[in-house]
Design a protein around this motif. Structure first.
Motif, PDB file in Angstrom:
ATOM      1  N   VAL A  79       0.822  -1.218   0.000  1.00 37.36           N
ATOM      2  CA  VAL A  79       0.000   0.000   0.000  1.00 37.36           C
ATOM      3  C   VAL A  79       0.857   1.268   0.000  1.00 37.36           C
ATOM      4  CG1 VAL A  79      -1.627   1.376   1.362  1.00 37.36           C
ATOM      5  CG2 VAL A  79      -2.077  -1.039   0.968  1.00 37.36           C
ATOM      6  N   PRO A  80       1.887   1.412   0.872  1.00 36.14           N
ATOM      7  CA  PRO A  80       2.668   2.655   0.852  1.00 36.14           C
ATOM      8  C   PRO A  80       3.317   2.938  -0.497  1.00 36.14           C
ATOM      9  CG  PRO A  80       3.164   1.375   2.822  1.00 36.14           C
ATOM     10  CD  PRO A  80       2.338   0.490   1.925  1.00 36.14           C
ATOM     11  N   VAL A  81       3.803   1.884  -1.153  1.00 34.65           N
ATOM     12  CA  VAL A  81       4.443   2.064  -2.459  1.00 34.65           C
ATOM     13  C   VAL A  81       3.430   2.546  -3.484  1.00 34.65           C
ATOM     14  CG1 VAL A  81       5.669   0.909  -4.336  1.00 34.65           C
ATOM     15  CG2 VAL A  81       6.166   0.304  -1.948  1.00 34.65           C
ATOM     16  N   ARG A  82       2.239   1.930  -3.461  1.00 29.99           N
ATOM     17  CA  ARG A  82       1.201   2.326  -4.413  1.00 29.99           C
ATOM     18  C   ARG A  82       0.765   3.770  -4.197  1.00 29.99           C
ATOM     19  NH1 ARG A  82      -1.058  -2.699  -2.844  1.00 29.99           N
ATOM     20  NH2 ARG A  82      -2.803  -1.650  -1.832  1.00 29.99           N
ATOM     21  N   VAL A  83       0.575   4.134  -2.935  1.00 31.32           N
ATOM     22  CA  VAL A  83       0.153   5.504  -2.626  1.00 31.32           C
ATOM     23  C   VAL A  83       1.230   6.498  -3.054  1.00 31.32           C
ATOM     24  CG1 VAL A  83      -0.358   7.118  -0.747  1.00 31.32           C
ATOM     25  CG2 VAL A  83      -1.388   4.850  -0.754  1.00 31.32           C
ATOM     26  N   GLY A  84       2.485   6.175  -2.715  1.00 34.25           N
ATOM     27  CA  GLY A  84       3.579   7.072  -3.053  1.00 34.25           C
ATOM     28  C   GLY A  84       3.735   7.268  -4.548  1.00 34.25           C
ATOM     29  N   LEU A  85       3.635   6.193  -5.296  1.00 31.63           N
ATOM     30  CA  LEU A  85       3.841   6.267  -6.742  1.00 31.63           C
ATOM     31  C   LEU A  85       2.626   6.848  -7.456  1.00 31.63           C
ATOM     32  CD1 LEU A  85       5.535   5.640  -9.248  1.00 31.63           C
ATOM     33  CD2 LEU A  85       4.564   3.334  -9.237  1.00 31.63           C
ATOM     34  N   PHE A  86       1.465   6.273  -7.181  1.00 32.12           N
ATOM     35  CA  PHE A  86       0.288   6.612  -7.973  1.00 32.12           C
ATOM     36  C   PHE A  86      -0.319   7.961  -7.608  1.00 32.12           C
ATOM     37  CE2 PHE A  86      -0.202   1.779  -8.062  1.00 32.12           C
ATOM     38  CZ  PHE A  86       0.593   1.677  -9.191  1.00 32.12           C
ATOM     39  N   TYR A  87      -0.486   8.224  -6.339  1.00 30.79           N
ATOM     40  CA  TYR A  87      -1.148   9.462  -5.926  1.00 30.79           C
ATOM     41  C   TYR A  87      -0.157  10.611  -5.750  1.00 30.79           C
ATOM     42  CZ  TYR A  87      -5.546   6.995  -5.166  1.00 30.79           C
ATOM     43  OH  TYR A  87      -6.689   6.281  -5.348  1.00 30.79           O
ATOM     44  N   VAL A  88       0.790  10.418  -4.837  1.00 34.00           N
ATOM     45  CA  VAL A  88       1.731  11.496  -4.539  1.00 34.00           C
ATOM     46  C   VAL A  88       2.581  11.819  -5.763  1.00 34.00           C
ATOM     47  CG1 VAL A  88       3.630  12.219  -3.048  1.00 34.00           C
ATOM     48  CG2 VAL A  88       1.745  10.860  -2.106  1.00 34.00           C
ATOM     49  N   GLY A  89       3.095  10.782  -6.412  1.00 35.79           N
ATOM     50  CA  GLY A  89       3.910  11.003  -7.606  1.00 35.79           C
ATOM     51  C   GLY A  89       3.160  11.737  -8.699  1.00 35.79           C
ATOM     52  N   ALA A  90       1.917  11.317  -8.954  1.00 39.81           N
ATOM     53  CA  ALA A  90       1.118  11.963 -10.004  1.00 39.81           C
ATOM     54  C   ALA A  90       0.842  13.421  -9.678  1.00 39.81           C
ATOM     55  CB  ALA A  90      -0.193  11.205 -10.193  1.00 39.81           C
ATOM     56  N   MET A  91       0.489  13.714  -8.397  1.00 40.72           N
ATOM     57  CA  MET A  91       0.187  15.096  -8.019  1.00 40.72           C
ATOM     58  C   MET A  91       1.422  15.994  -8.096  1.00 40.72           C
ATOM     59  SD  MET A  91      -3.045  15.349  -7.531  1.00 40.72           S
ATOM     60  CE  MET A  91      -3.190  14.119  -8.859  1.00 40.72           C
ATOM     61  N   ILE A  92       2.578  15.468  -7.680  1.00 35.23           N
ATOM     62  CA  ILE A  92       3.812  16.253  -7.764  1.00 35.23           C
ATOM     63  C   ILE A  92       4.122  16.603  -9.215  1.00 35.23           C
ATOM     64  CG2 ILE A  92       6.324  16.141  -7.474  1.00 35.23           C
ATOM     65  CD1 ILE A  92       5.853  14.582  -4.894  1.00 35.23           C
ATOM     66  N   ILE A  93       4.000  15.623 -10.092  1.00 35.66           N
ATOM     67  CA  ILE A  93       4.286  15.849 -11.514  1.00 35.66           C
ATOM     68  C   ILE A  93       3.333  16.880 -12.100  1.00 35.66           C
ATOM     69  CG2 ILE A  93       4.108  14.771 -13.794  1.00 35.66           C
ATOM     70  CD1 ILE A  93       6.718  14.134 -12.405  1.00 35.66           C
ATOM     71  N   ILE A  94       2.045  16.706 -11.852  1.00 31.37           N
ATOM     72  CA  ILE A  94       1.039  17.604 -12.440  1.00 31.37           C
ATOM     73  C   ILE A  94       1.263  19.050 -12.013  1.00 31.37           C
ATOM     74  CG2 ILE A  94      -1.421  18.237 -12.349  1.00 31.37           C
ATOM     75  CD1 ILE A  94      -1.996  15.184 -12.283  1.00 31.37           C
ATOM     76  N   MET A  95       1.482  19.274 -10.708  1.00 32.94           N
ATOM     77  CA  MET A  95       1.606  20.658 -10.230  1.00 32.94           C
ATOM     78  C   MET A  95       3.012  21.221 -10.394  1.00 32.94           C
ATOM     79  SD  MET A  95      -1.005  20.878  -6.966  1.00 32.94           S
ATOM     80  CE  MET A  95      -0.838  19.192  -6.349  1.00 32.94           C
ATOM     81  N   SER A  96       3.968  20.381 -10.779  1.00 33.30           N
ATOM     82  CA  SER A  96       5.286  20.883 -11.148  1.00 33.30           C
ATOM     83  C   SER A  96       5.308  21.347 -12.597  1.00 33.30           C
ATOM     84  CB  SER A  96       6.354  19.797 -10.942  1.00 33.30           C
ATOM     85  OG  SER A  96       6.491  19.457  -9.588  1.00 33.30           O
ATOM     86  N   ILE A  97       4.503  20.703 -13.426  1.00 30.03           N
ATOM     87  CA  ILE A  97       4.451  21.054 -14.844  1.00 30.03           C
ATOM     88  C   ILE A  97       3.627  22.317 -15.058  1.00 30.03           C
ATOM     89  CG2 ILE A  97       3.598  20.311 -17.101  1.00 30.03           C
ATOM     90  CD1 ILE A  97       4.199  17.444 -16.211  1.00 30.03           C
ATOM     91  N   TYR A  98       2.465  22.376 -14.404  1.00 30.14           N
ATOM     92  CA  TYR A  98       1.562  23.502 -14.559  1.00 30.14           C
ATOM     93  C   TYR A  98       1.432  24.264 -13.239  1.00 30.14           C
ATOM     94  CZ  TYR A  98      -0.186  21.581 -18.987  1.00 30.14           C
ATOM     95  OH  TYR A  98      -0.292  21.121 -20.267  1.00 30.14           O
ATOM     96  N   PRO A  99       1.403  25.593 -13.303  1.00 30.40           N
ATOM     97  CA  PRO A  99       1.010  26.321 -12.101  1.00 30.40           C
ATOM     98  C   PRO A  99      -0.376  25.834 -11.674  1.00 30.40           C
ATOM     99  CG  PRO A  99       1.833  27.824 -13.795  1.00 30.40           C
ATOM    100  CD  PRO A  99       1.686  26.471 -14.443  1.00 30.40           C
ATOM    101  N   TRP A 100      -0.538  25.484 -10.409  1.00 34.30           N
ATOM    102  CA  TRP A 100      -1.789  24.849 -10.001  1.00 34.30           C
ATOM    103  C   TRP A 100      -2.999  25.731 -10.282  1.00 34.30           C
ATOM    104  CZ3 TRP A 100      -5.145  26.796  -6.369  1.00 34.30           C
ATOM    105  CH2 TRP A 100      -4.668  27.827  -5.542  1.00 34.30           C
ATOM    106  N   LYS A 101      -2.808  27.057 -10.247  1.00 35.47           N
ATOM    107  CA  LYS A 101      -3.925  27.960 -10.521  1.00 35.47           C
ATOM    108  C   LYS A 101      -4.345  27.922 -11.987  1.00 35.47           C
ATOM    109  CE  LYS A 101      -3.045  31.321  -6.822  1.00 35.47           C
ATOM    110  NZ  LYS A 101      -2.758  32.741  -6.506  1.00 35.47           N
ATOM    111  N   ALA A 102      -3.440  27.491 -12.868  1.00 35.34           N
ATOM    112  CA  ALA A 102      -3.740  27.451 -14.296  1.00 35.34           C
ATOM    113  C   ALA A 102      -4.504  26.195 -14.698  1.00 35.34           C
ATOM    114  CB  ALA A 102      -2.445  27.547 -15.102  1.00 35.34           C
TER     115      ALA A 102
END
Length: 453
Positions: A242-265
């Motif tokens: 479970v920790p690996v899945r959460v870290g990769l799928f949720y946390v990893g995806a959110m970090i990537i998304i908000m690093s690429i785009y300003p979250w307000k955009a």
């Protein structure tokens, strides 16, 4: 010739790979692909921390469930343990509340299938798709439990591939300095637009119910104990991942998304996955993501068919539901529970016909509330097991940091219930769920009193 004196039992047809994929599928819902856009708009980068916190407590809950299951692998599911340590009243209440959890979640996701398919077929009535989906999934689930495992493995594989693709594409964007909305992709975007807690404490707190909804169904692996080929080996392996899945799928995806785009955009009404794939010049990004979220919704509906039928089977075996639901087919599937539950899901078809726009919000709220109630009672069951069972010391799969881990996890989930009560958008769902839960506890007491008199 079949021996009529020997009652049929559920088969142990789920292999190790099925259990691993069921666990992964349970941890990845439509909320990640579709609902994360509005969650980002609400909480900003602090959503990452909300996923970390929720994932941590979800892991502790799963460890508690795992310790219960491995204390006696002859038990059919965690509902049996509620009966063992809290009594028949709570088994009745939680068993039926868990059935409601999955029934409401199934209705929500069947509603979603109608919405997603209209992306390609706008003239298609929203109620037609749920009807077709139910017929197909029920037919396949009636064959044997291995078909359920194969379906879930396929659905989970698609979701995993989509998230890994997002993360890989995102890393490429970060390394190449991809520019969007006048800024380069960088990890500093997580703090450059109002700070990490850009929307303040209120936004951070209100994001938790959305995050919790994304995790609903994570406990489903606990229902597979009676149909798992090697539960002593497969269940701990699935839970510990479970920790690996959460870290990769949720946390990893959110970090990537908000690093690429300003979250307000980011557009709160659009999947952030669509925006990332579109940013790479993939013109059919919306079509790809729509297929993925359709797959996630089908996965949830398939899981609901499995979970509700097995819940009714266990309740029937323990005389907490009509014995009719305890019937096992020649394929060793609880056929009556499966068919009746699926027929109830078809109520979603009618709801979609009469109230196509209001249904989704109401029933997702009921599903979230119901799951949280069940999780809390399972943790209380674990505490009771540890206190009164001398053999608990010998269980090799122990809950870390007991008893404080149990108490803190219970407190966390109770806090989420408080947020749901506080938020006007979910108050109707809260009231409906509380009434149902009280009716279950009171109904059992009334039935027992009638039998005694």
């Amino acid at each position: 010739m079949e021996d009529q004196a020997t009652p049929r039992e559920l088969s142990r047809g789920l292999k190790s790979r099925h259990i691993q994929m069921i666990a992964i599928g349970g941890a990845i819902g439509t909320g990640l692909f579709l609902g994360s856009g509005s969650a980002i708009h609400l909480a900003g980068p602090s959503l990452i921390l909300a996923y970390i916190i929720t994932g941590f407590f979800a892991y502790l809950m799963m460890r508690a469930i795992g310790e219960l299951l491995l204390s006696n692998t002859n038990m059919r599911s965690f509902i049996d343990f509620v009966r063992e340590y809290l009594g028949e009243k709570w088994e009745f209440a939680i068993g039926w509340a868990y059935w409601l959890s999955w029934a409401s979640l199934a209705m929500a996701d069947l509603t979603a299938t109608g919405i997603y398919l209209r992306y390609w077929f706008p003239a298609l009535p929203q109620w037609v798709t749920p009807l077709i989906v139910i017929v197909i999934l029920v037919t396949l689930n009636l064959v044997n439990v291995r078909w359920f495992g194969e379906l879930e493995s396929g659905f989970a594989s698609i979701k995993i591939f989509a998230i890994l693709a997002l993360i890989i594409i995102g890393i490429i964007m970060l390394l190449t300095g991809f520019k969007s909305h006048g800024t380069s992709a960088s990890l500093t975007n997580l703090v450059n637009y109002g700070g990490f807690f850009a929307t303040g404490a209120k936004g951070f707190i209100l994001a938790f119910p959305m995050v919790i909804f994304a995790f609903t169904g994570i406990e489903m692996v606990g229902l597979t104990a009676g149909e798992t080929e090697n539960p002593n080996k497969d269940l701990p392996k699935a839970i510990n991942s479970v920790p690996v899945r959460v870290g990769l799928f949720y946390v990893g995806a959110m970090i990537i998304i908000m690093s690429i785009y300003p979250w307000k955009a980011l557009d709160a009404t659009q999947s952030p996955f669509v925006q990332v794939f579109s940013g790479m010049g993939i013109s059919f990004a919306a079509t790809i993501v729509n297929f993925i979220v359709l797959t996630a919704a089908l996965s949830a509906a398939n899981s609901a068919i499995f979970s509700t039928s097995r819940t009714l089977y266990v309740l029937a075996k323990n005389k907490q539901a009509p014995s009719f639901f305890g019937k096992i087919s020649r394929q060793q599937v609880p056929v009556n529970g499966l068919v009746v539950s699926s027929a109830v899901f078809l109520g979603a078809v009618l709801l979609n016909y009469f109230y196509p726009s209001q249904v989704f919000t109401l029933i997702t709220g009921v599903a979230t509330m119901s799951f949280i109630f069940v999780w809390i009672i399972l943790l209380v069951t674990h505490v009771r097991y540890k206190r009164i069972n001398p053999a608990a010391k010998l269980n090799p799969f122990k809950m870390p940091l007991y008893p404080w881990s149990d108490y803190l996890t219970i407190l966390f989930f109770v806090s989420i219930l408080g947020i749901l009560v506080w938020d006007p958008a979910t108050q109707i769902s809260v009231i409906a769920t509380v009434i149902f839960f009280i009716a279950m506890v009171g109904g059992y007491s009334l039935l027992k009193w009638n039998k005694q008199n």
